[in-house]
Design a protein around this motif. Sequence first.
Motif, PDB file in Angstrom:
ATOM      1  N   ARG A 238     -56.074  13.329  44.627  1.00 32.17           N
ATOM      2  CA  ARG A 238     -56.769  13.456  43.339  1.00 32.17           C
ATOM      3  C   ARG A 238     -57.309  14.882  43.140  1.00 32.17           C
ATOM      4  N   ASN A 242     -56.265  17.565  40.127  1.00 31.84           N
ATOM      5  CA  ASN A 242     -57.222  18.311  39.290  1.00 31.84           C
ATOM      6  C   ASN A 242     -57.078  19.817  39.477  1.00 31.84           C
ATOM      7  N   TYR A 245     -54.054  21.092  37.571  1.00 34.84           N
ATOM      8  CA  TYR A 245     -54.316  21.181  36.128  1.00 34.84           C
ATOM      9  C   TYR A 245     -55.210  22.385  35.801  1.00 34.84           C
ATOM     10  N   ASN A 246     -56.265  22.543  36.614  1.00 36.28           N
ATOM     11  CA  ASN A 246     -57.187  23.660  36.352  1.00 36.28           C
ATOM     12  C   ASN A 246     -56.519  25.012  36.598  1.00 36.28           C
TER      13      ASN A 246
END
Length: 458
Positions: A238, A242, A245-246
């Motif tokens: 997870r 993230n 994406y960031n």
Amino acid sequence: MLNISPYSVKDKINEKEFKSFNLFSEVEPDRLLKRLLLILFFSFLAISFLPWTQNVRSKGYVTALSPSSRPQDLNSLIDGRIEKWYVQEGDRVDAGDTILFISEVKDSYFDPQLIERTKEQLEAKRQSLDFYEEKIEALDSQIEAIKENRNLKQRQAQNYLRQSELKIQADSIDYEAAIINLNIAEKQLERQEELYNEGLKSLTDLESRRQKYQEALAKKISAESKLLSSKNQLLNARIELNSVYNEYTDKLQKALSDQFSTRSALQDAMTEVVKLENQLTNYQVRAGFYYVRAPQAGYITEAVSTGIGENIKAGDPLITLMPENVDYAVEMYVEPFDLPLIHIGSHVRIIFDGWPSIVFSGWPILTYGTFGGEVVAIDRFISKNGKYRVLVKQDPDDPEWPDAIRVGSGANTLALLKDVPIWYELWRQINGFPPDYYTPESEKSTSKEYKPKGKAKK
């Protein structure tokens, strides 16, 4: 001789010695005077019934019918200094002929290669536009690549996350199985100890059962450890999702920011290009103002600025040009009292200065040396002299005006009005009444109201 004077000479001279006394001695003075008065009365009475053309007399000046044909001043459009004259007063010029040349007096335009240098600056700015456009295209490709990589990385992270979730499920099952096996081993160990205590099982069997119990406990601990490890892997998956994406969002935002900055620089460069184009056009147009040219064919009548090297300002008059082909007209000024009597199309008789004439104002037919005119325009506001200006052109039905007249020469005008008897005109003049007002036929026809002949059908 008529014995009218109270001082008589009869008793002082001999009247028979003089022939003149004999001529008048037989005449009756009262009778002759009566006849003379009667003749004058009936003559005046007969003349008073003769027709008289009412008129409005005024002073006017010769001008041009078209504003473009009137004398015009040629002005300088820029500040400068007179360098050379190409014409003299009285010369005839055609449209486009050069009249004089002026040079610059402002230091901003002293550079002889100003236009060429401005063109180079403009070309350099246009090349920078191409560079900015290419950079924008490269940033567009980079943005598309970042978006595609972000999608792939997100899919990869999602797959890893799904694998972690499935591994947790498998490890959970193994952990539950290890717990069950541990419980079974514990119960078997308890029964084995009971049997050993009763003497039914040997110590060897008991120790073997204890060993199996320890093995089941070890498997349970190992399964629990794997389950915790799988949960940690899920958390890592997870976090990885993230972070992907960031990370790519930051890259995308940076590329978009670079693109926006490049577009802003492109707009600034385009503004500079427009400014340089405008500046270049101004320089080119200004260079054309160095030569003052004739706007139309005509004659040079007066040079206001004359000297070589004389400085002039923008808007200063240089020379006066009289157009060649002039359609002459006369501007007459009438009193506000007589203005309502003048109409478009009214006939006017004109006496030009320098042309002899014999004028009978009331009998235009007997007038000699006058020229015909027709009213074409009447000002809507009063002039500075307190009168209204009326523009008169040549009457096409009358002889042509003299060719030698010039703009600005004087002209006396008689605007012809209504035909009335002489007695009426004398009576009007004595009482101070205005001339008879009349309306031309064209205005009468337009002022009539329309009246329907029959009722409209329903």
